[in-house]
Design a protein around this motif. Sequence first.
Motif, PDB file in Angstrom:
ATOM      1  N   ALA A 140      -1.452   5.666  -1.263  1.00  0.00           N
ATOM      2  CA  ALA A 140      -2.647   6.129  -2.051  1.00  0.00           C
ATOM      3  C   ALA A 140      -3.042   5.280  -3.158  1.00  0.00           C
ATOM      4  N   GLY A 141      -4.315   5.109  -3.486  1.00  0.00           N
ATOM      5  CA  GLY A 141      -4.496   3.953  -4.711  1.00  0.00           C
ATOM      6  C   GLY A 141      -6.230   4.247  -5.177  1.00  0.00           C
ATOM      7  N   THR A 142      -6.495   4.089  -6.176  1.00  0.00           N
ATOM      8  CA  THR A 142      -8.000   4.222  -6.376  1.00  0.00           C
ATOM      9  C   THR A 142      -8.467   3.023  -7.045  1.00  0.00           C
ATOM     10  N   ARG A 162      -9.406  12.599  -4.600  1.00  0.00           N
ATOM     11  CA  ARG A 162     -10.419  12.193  -3.856  1.00  0.00           C
ATOM     12  C   ARG A 162     -10.041  11.308  -2.746  1.00  0.00           C
ATOM     13  N   GLU A 163      -9.148  10.221  -3.240  1.00  0.00           N
ATOM     14  CA  GLU A 163      -8.347   9.371  -2.080  1.00  0.00           C
ATOM     15  C   GLU A 163      -7.626  10.211  -1.246  1.00  0.00           C
ATOM     16  N   LEU A 164      -6.973  11.120  -1.492  1.00  0.00           N
ATOM     17  CA  LEU A 164      -6.409  11.992  -0.564  1.00  0.00           C
ATOM     18  C   LEU A 164      -7.127  12.545   0.440  1.00  0.00           C
ATOM     19  N   GLU A 165      -8.424  13.156   0.094  1.00  0.00           N
ATOM     20  CA  GLU A 165      -9.333  13.626   1.128  1.00  0.00           C
ATOM     21  C   GLU A 165      -9.830  12.495   2.047  1.00  0.00           C
ATOM     22  N   ASP A 176       1.137  13.111   5.729  1.00  0.00           N
ATOM     23  CA  ASP A 176       0.854  11.733   5.628  1.00  0.00           C
ATOM     24  C   ASP A 176       0.130  11.342   4.379  1.00  0.00           C
ATOM     25  N   ALA A 177      -0.930  11.939   3.926  1.00  0.00           N
ATOM     26  CA  ALA A 177      -1.622  11.836   2.877  1.00  0.00           C
ATOM     27  C   ALA A 177      -0.975  12.111   1.550  1.00  0.00           C
ATOM     28  N   LEU A 178      -0.073  13.157   1.314  1.00  0.00           N
ATOM     29  CA  LEU A 178       0.894  13.453   0.210  1.00  0.00           C
ATOM     30  C   LEU A 178       1.925  12.438   0.266  1.00  0.00           C
ATOM     31  N   ARG A 179       2.601  12.105   1.331  1.00  0.00           N
ATOM     32  CA  ARG A 179       3.412  11.039   1.285  1.00  0.00           C
ATOM     33  C   ARG A 179       3.186   9.846   0.765  1.00  0.00           C
ATOM     34  N   SER A 180       1.869   9.516   0.827  1.00  0.00           N
ATOM     35  CA  SER A 180       0.954   8.043   0.783  1.00  0.00           C
ATOM     36  C   SER A 180       1.021   7.989  -0.798  1.00  0.00           C
ATOM     37  N   ALA A 181       1.091   9.458  -1.608  1.00  0.00           N
ATOM     38  CA  ALA A 181       0.914   9.455  -2.920  1.00  0.00           C
ATOM     39  C   ALA A 181       2.458   9.714  -3.675  1.00  0.00           C
ATOM     40  N   ALA A 186       7.086   5.270  -4.054  1.00  0.00           N
ATOM     41  CA  ALA A 186       8.432   5.029  -4.566  1.00  0.00           C
ATOM     42  C   ALA A 186       8.919   4.086  -3.413  1.00  0.00           C
ATOM     43  N   LYS A 187       9.024   4.122  -2.207  1.00  0.00           N
ATOM     44  CA  LYS A 187       9.776   3.144  -1.352  1.00  0.00           C
ATOM     45  C   LYS A 187       9.504   1.970  -1.394  1.00  0.00           C
ATOM     46  N   HIS A 188       7.909   1.471  -1.323  1.00  0.00           N
ATOM     47  CA  HIS A 188       7.728   0.177  -1.000  1.00  0.00           C
ATOM     48  C   HIS A 188       7.541  -0.434  -2.225  1.00  0.00           C
TER      49      HIS A 188
END
Length: 235
Positions: A140-142, A162-165, A176-181, A186-188
């Motif tokens: 996730a990034g905006t 909005r990005e998560l949505e 997966d959306a929550l993990r994306s943020a 943090a991992k990558h």
Amino acid sequence: MGILRGAQEAARFVAERVAEGSDYLKIVINTPAPSHEQATLNALVAAAHAHGRPTVAHVTSCAAVEEALLAGVDILTHVPLDRALTEDLTARVLAGGQFVVPTLSMMEGVIAQSAPPGASYEAARASVRRLHRAGVPVIAGTDANASPGVPAAISHGDSLHRELELLVDAGLSTVDALRSATSLPAKHFGLTDRGVIEPGRRADLVLVEGDPLSDITATRSIRAVWCGGVEHIPG
């Protein structure tokens, strides 16, 4: 920000950025590109890697993605607006080990506010769906930016919700959306002290009203925030 006139300037340019303290090198790939641009891209990526710096490519077309992959960049930001990524390109992203920050909120904003000829938000959405299904990490990034002259004015803060949505709309599960943020960036990005709730990690927490696993829009109902263990109550 800098403009290079050719591959011969890449080593000096990257060395100057490293001396300034840059942790990453971001490369804006515009298409159609002049014939010498691929060599310049290759040289920039090689120089950055020689200094141990990851490279980030700004790509908003399939041709730009092709060039980025040929150069061996590490991170792709944005997704094509001209047409959806093909199965072949998607497979190459997966094989190359890149991860993608699609910034769907910016892509949506560009279509709504600038409407470039031939651009389609559906192309961006379909690309994210294909990348996620293939197993490419989607983060996730905006690209939040309200500076004069930007293709779309995207607000800080609210745009992440909005990005998560939009990520869920593009096929990611709410988990997966929550993990994306959280855990995936943090991992990558090598932020090993945060991203998950575990003993010894930073106490960066968000308390929301409702269940975002059932409805991702619940992330907007913020009750409290903790940054490094310090509580902040929304005003």
